[in-house]
Design an enzyme around this catalytic site. Structure first.
Site, short mmCIF file in Angstrom:
data_model
loop_
_atom_site.label_atom_id
_atom_site.label_comp_id
_atom_site.label_asym_id
_atom_site.label_seq_id
_atom_site.Cartn_x
_atom_site.Cartn_y
_atom_site.Cartn_z
N LYS A 37 0.85 -1.21 0.00
CA LYS A 37 0.00 0.00 0.00
C LYS A 37 0.88 1.25 0.00
O LYS A 37 0.68 2.15 -0.80
CB LYS A 37 -0.87 0.01 1.25
N ASN A 38 1.89 1.26 0.87
CA ASN A 38 2.66 2.49 1.06
C ASN A 38 3.68 2.74 -0.03
O ASN A 38 4.23 3.84 -0.13
CB ASN A 38 3.31 2.50 2.44
N ARG A 61 -5.16 10.71 4.58
CA ARG A 61 -4.13 11.75 4.79
C ARG A 61 -3.07 11.70 3.73
O ARG A 61 -2.50 12.73 3.36
CB ARG A 61 -3.36 11.56 6.10
N CYS A 77 -6.08 11.81 12.47
CA CYS A 77 -5.84 10.37 12.48
C CYS A 77 -5.65 9.97 13.95
O CYS A 77 -5.08 10.70 14.74
CB CYS A 77 -4.57 10.08 11.70
N PRO A 122 1.24 16.34 11.64
CA PRO A 122 1.32 17.64 10.96
C PRO A 122 1.90 17.49 9.55
O PRO A 122 2.40 16.42 9.19
CB PRO A 122 2.27 18.43 11.85
N ASP A 132 3.94 20.19 8.33
CA ASP A 132 4.87 21.33 8.24
C ASP A 132 6.09 21.02 7.39
O ASP A 132 6.56 21.89 6.63
CB ASP A 132 5.29 21.76 9.64
N LEU A 133 6.59 19.80 7.44
CA LEU A 133 7.79 19.46 6.65
C LEU A 133 7.45 19.40 5.16
O LEU A 133 8.26 19.77 4.30
CB LEU A 133 8.38 18.12 7.12
N ASP A 175 4.49 0.53 12.17
CA ASP A 175 3.26 -0.09 11.67
C ASP A 175 3.08 -1.52 12.16
O ASP A 175 1.99 -2.08 12.03
CB ASP A 175 3.23 -0.07 10.13
#
Ligand code: EPZ
Length: 430
Positions: free
Chosen positions: A25-26, A95, A119, A125, A127-128, A308
């Site tokens: 998936k990732n 997300r 989540c 966040p 921000d990065l 995970d």
């Protein structure tokens, strides 16, 4: 539309037989985003048919792409994917859709995207992500309804990530491959999914070096060619089934396992007494002797123990007599399933980033609630050990990442079934 929302498991089952591990998936999600950057047809072979992939597919179709499946091969024709809006109805659901921001800007120069959904595993966040895109020249306005961004053309630059982030690293890669000039990324995430995205982009003509080293060099090109790639196997799904074998004290065979991407997990697996024999991508797994508690397991960025697999391992440890300790160092609220396991009779005490498991107490099947993808899978692992039937509600979380966990465990001899169905949309070839 009826919602497939409950998974039922008859516990105290032993498992035998073999499972083929699905595509990752990732790895698939960022590769789908990358496909947007070729103005033509790309194909991702061996793509998992899971709801997160279907959601990403819907988003790409909403941007103007035409997509279809031929068995597990996902075709993405992005010739006319010129739209620039990604509404919150999607970003709230998944997300990881935020990864499209860089790709849409690089291709269409504009993008309005809803804020990524909250989540249960922590603040998460972005921000990065925003720092990386702004450094490469994006003008991003954070409005009440979402992000409103534009960038005529990204220009190369230097980015130092103060924290290792898989998504932000991938975001920067997607923005940099079509940028004007050279980009250097420092302190990048080294998860395999970063490496695989780099490989996929290079197969499309991108100029990238160091995608597995934490320092990535990218020289921007004018355009990318068609992508044609096979999705690598899902290391987290493989680890989840290793946990099932340990919970059920059983011997099973797993095929298509990315063993090299599971070293830290397999080390812990052996420490608790789990055994496996690797032969190419096939793993003969023996969970019968998984009876030793884990003194301390700490989740880390890759190549450390993967966050995970923290919840699935925790489920296994509830069935092992003695005291085990898990420290979650990546996300700030990722012990949600512990409270559900305690309802089944487990003894897990959570204190900040640490969970202390006093294993060996008998578990009883009752109704529990999944709160996130991997926590839901962990409840299935716990249910395998419980006396009687466990009902896991909100099981839609689980189908986000596991293509056929019920079918797979049934094939291994477990009595497991789903009580209703959300039609996971699949667009067959027109
Ligand atoms: C990816 O999420 C995975 N998701 C997650 O898997 C996985 O748990 C995570 O990487 C860590 O390995 C996908 O690949 C789709 P991060 P991502 O950015 O990219 C903080 C699953 O179950 N951070 O590496 O969102 C963040 O809060 C999912 O399959 C910032 O501070 O994770 C976290 O503490 C769950 N600012 C840490 O970095 C940012 O801008 C690592 O997050 C971004 C992240």
């Amino acid at each position: 539309m009826k919602i497939l929302d409950e998974i039922h498991v008859m516990g105290k089952c032993s498992l035998s037989g073999e499972i083929f591990i699905q595509g990752s998936k990732n790895a698939a999600l960022p590769m789908m985003a990358a496909s947007l950057m070729h103005r033509g047809l790309s194909v991702l072979k061996g793509c998992p048919k899971i709801s997160d992939v279907f959601c990403m597919e819907e988003i790409l179709r909403s941007l103007g792409a035409v997509t279809w499946w031929e068995d597990h091969d996902l075709y993405l024709d992005c010739t006319d994917a010129d739209k620039t809006e990604i509404p919150e109805v999607y970003t709230g659901r998944m997300r990881s859709s935020v990864i499209l921001l860089g790709a849409v800007l690089a291709r269409n120069k504009r993008c309005r995207i809803g804020y990524p959904g909250g989540c249960i595993i922590g603040k998460r966040p972005i921000d990065l992500h925003l720092m990386a895109l702004r450094t490469l020249g994006a003008d991003i306005c954070e409005t009440v309804s979402g992000l409103d961004a534009e960038c005529i053309r990204f220009r190369g630059g230097e980015i130092f990530f103060e924290k290792s982030s898989v998504g932000a690293t991938q975001q920067a890669m997607l923005a940099a491959v079509l940028a004007q000039g050279e980009t250097k990324l420092y302190n990048c995430a080294k998860e395999p999914e970063v490496f695989w995205l780099g490989r996929y982009l290079k197969s499309m003509g991108a100029v990238i070096e160091g995608e597995e080293t934490g320092e990535i060099y990218i020289r921007g090109v004018r355009e990318l060619g068609p992508g044609k790639y096979t999705i690598p196997p899902d290391r987290i799904v493989a680890g989840t089934y290793l946990c099932a074998a340990a919970a059920a004290k059983s011997e099973i065979v797993l095929r298509n396992v990315p063993e090299g991407e599971l070293k830290a997990f397999l080390e812990v697996y052996q420490k608790i007494g789990g055994q496996y024999e690797a032969n190419g991508g096939t793993l003969k797994v023996n969970g019968k002797r998984a009876v030793r508690p884990a003194e301390l397991v700490e989740t880390e960025t890759y190549p450390g123990f993967p966050t995970d697999l923290q919840a699935p391992l925790m489920a296994v440890l509830t069935g092992i007599s003695g005291k085990s300790v898990i420290r979650e160092r990546i996300f700030d609220q990722r012990f949600g399933s512990a409270f559900q396991m305690n309802k089944m009779g487990a003894d897990i005490v959570v204190n900040g980033d640490e969970a202390v498991i006093r294993g060996g107490r008998p578990l009883t099947g009752i109704t529990v609630q999944a709160g996130d993808l991997r926590g839901g899978a962990a409840l299935i692992i716990a249910a395998l050990m419980a006396e009687g039937e466990t009902c896991i509600t909100q099981a839609g979380f689980i189908s986000r990442g596991y293509e056929h966990i019920c079918r797979d465990l049934q094939a291994l001899g477990c009595e497991i079934w789903q009580s209703a169905g959300e039609d996971l949309r699949i667009y067959e070839k027109k």
